[in-house]
Design an enzyme around this catalytic site. Structure first.
Site, PDB file in Angstrom:
ATOM      1  N   SER A 173      -8.137  -0.406   7.250  1.00 26.21           N
ATOM      2  CA  SER A 173      -7.986  -1.251   8.437  1.00 26.21           C
ATOM      3  C   SER A 173      -6.530  -1.296   8.883  1.00 26.21           C
ATOM      4  CB  SER A 173      -8.474  -2.675   8.142  1.00 26.21           C
ATOM      5  OG  SER A 173      -7.631  -3.304   7.182  1.00 26.21           O
ATOM      6  N   LYS A 219       0.801  -1.221   0.000  1.00 21.48           N
ATOM      7  CA  LYS A 219       0.000   0.000   0.000  1.00 21.48           C
ATOM      8  C   LYS A 219       0.840   1.279   0.000  1.00 21.48           C
ATOM      9  CE  LYS A 219      -4.329  -1.641   0.436  1.00 21.48           C
ATOM     10  NZ  LYS A 219      -5.507  -1.216  -0.355  1.00 21.48           N
TER      11      LYS A 219
END
Length: 317
Positions: A77, A52
């Site tokens: 999350s 990410k």
């Protein structure tokens, strides 16, 4: 969210050049599964422990100076949270991250340590997109969506450009852990000659169902539990579906038990600690649910796992 721009392969290539200037490539490691030698891409070894970082960097580095001054809000999350927080700290941008209160503590603490402000919500019980929308309006900030943003998709796709450079060719198949479809869409753009194989947790195959239905599908009211906290979006987005339609192979899901087996395999054979969501693609390969050949690349997407949980999982095996 940006709906007036679609991600492109040229954008993915630009993202890859930008990321190569600040981060070394993650290793492409050989592994043998069921007698077949193939490759794994160890994105769990990124500075934040997950792929990410790619999308976070490319999105934030493309903000205008005015947008940078307004700050950003992201929903995650944990792994996208850290990617955005890492990029925000490097670029001097204020970041607020909307995270579920039950997110793994290691992810909550790591995001906070990177300098981001945490905005916690209840899961289930609160709609995370509604919480984020309120924060965006209150702060006047820019929303950085975890998978439905064109720059984020391009940034994630940089992993595919990196793979092709490391191999000297595009892989025959890329097996990818899939939540909302940001990585899969980016890989599809990066490697147009490669088959993109999606792997989702059992009961949370929102991208696979959307591809089969030809439209966005939302998870039901009482979805099953899954240990793959990173792969639990309620639905994909039209932008992801548009890229993946006719490019991805849906229909592969993995159980918690298969994911645990993959975590133990990665630790024993590759000396890598993977979080459950980061091991989903490997789980499908080990369970014989996807075809493999010498040019197959399996994405190991994250390693942000609680130490005590990980140790317990290894002991159970």
């Amino acid at each position: 969210m940006n709906t007036d721009r679609l991600p492109t392969r040229e954008g993915v290539q630009s993202a890859a050049r930008s990321i190569a200037a600040i981060l070394p490539p993650t290793p492409l490691l050989p592994v043998e599964i069921a007698g077949v030698s193939c490759l794994v891409k160890a994105e769990s070894l990124q500075p934040i422990g997950a792929f990410k970082i790619r999308g976070g960097w490319w999105r934030l580095s493309n903000l205008t100076e005015q947008e940078k001054a307004r700050g950003v809000v992201a929903v995650s999350s944990g792994n996208h949270a850290q990617g955005v927080a890492w990029a925000a700290r490097r670029l001097g941008i204020e970041a607020a991250i909307v995270m579920p209160r039950d997110a793994p503590r290691v992810k909550l603490e790591a995001t906070k340590a990177l300098g981001a402000e945490l905005v916690l919500y209840e899961r289930p019980g609160e709609d995370r997109d509604e919480v984020a929308a309120r924060e965006v309006e209150r702060r006047g900030a820019v929303l950085v969506h975890a998978f439905g943003d064109p720059w984020v998709i391009e940034g994630q796709g940089s992993a595919g450009i990196e793979i092709a450079e490391q191999m000297g060719r595009q892989p025959s198949r890329i097996v990818a852990c899939c939540g909302g479809g940001g990585l899969a869409a980016g890989l599809a753009l990066a490697c147009p000659d490669s088959t993109i194989q999606l792997v989702e947790p059992q009961g949370w195959d929102m991208v696979g169902r959307a591809l089969a239905a030809g439209e966005v599908v939302r998870v039901g009211e009482d979805p099953p539990a899954t240990i793959c906290d990173a792969l639990r979006p309620d639905a994909t987005k039209p932008i992801n579906l548009a890229v993946l339609r006719d490019r991805a192979e849906p229909g592969v899901t993995v159980t918690d038990a298969e994911v645990r087996d993959a975590q133990r395999f990665a630790f024993a054979r590759l000396r890598l600690a993977l979080e459950p969501g980061g091991a989903a693609a490997l789980a499908a390969a080990l369970a014989g649910k996807v075809p493999l050949d010498a040019d197959t690349v399996i994405m190991l997407t994250g390693g942000n796992t609680d130490p005590s949980d990980f140790a317990g999982m290894l002991a159970e095996g």
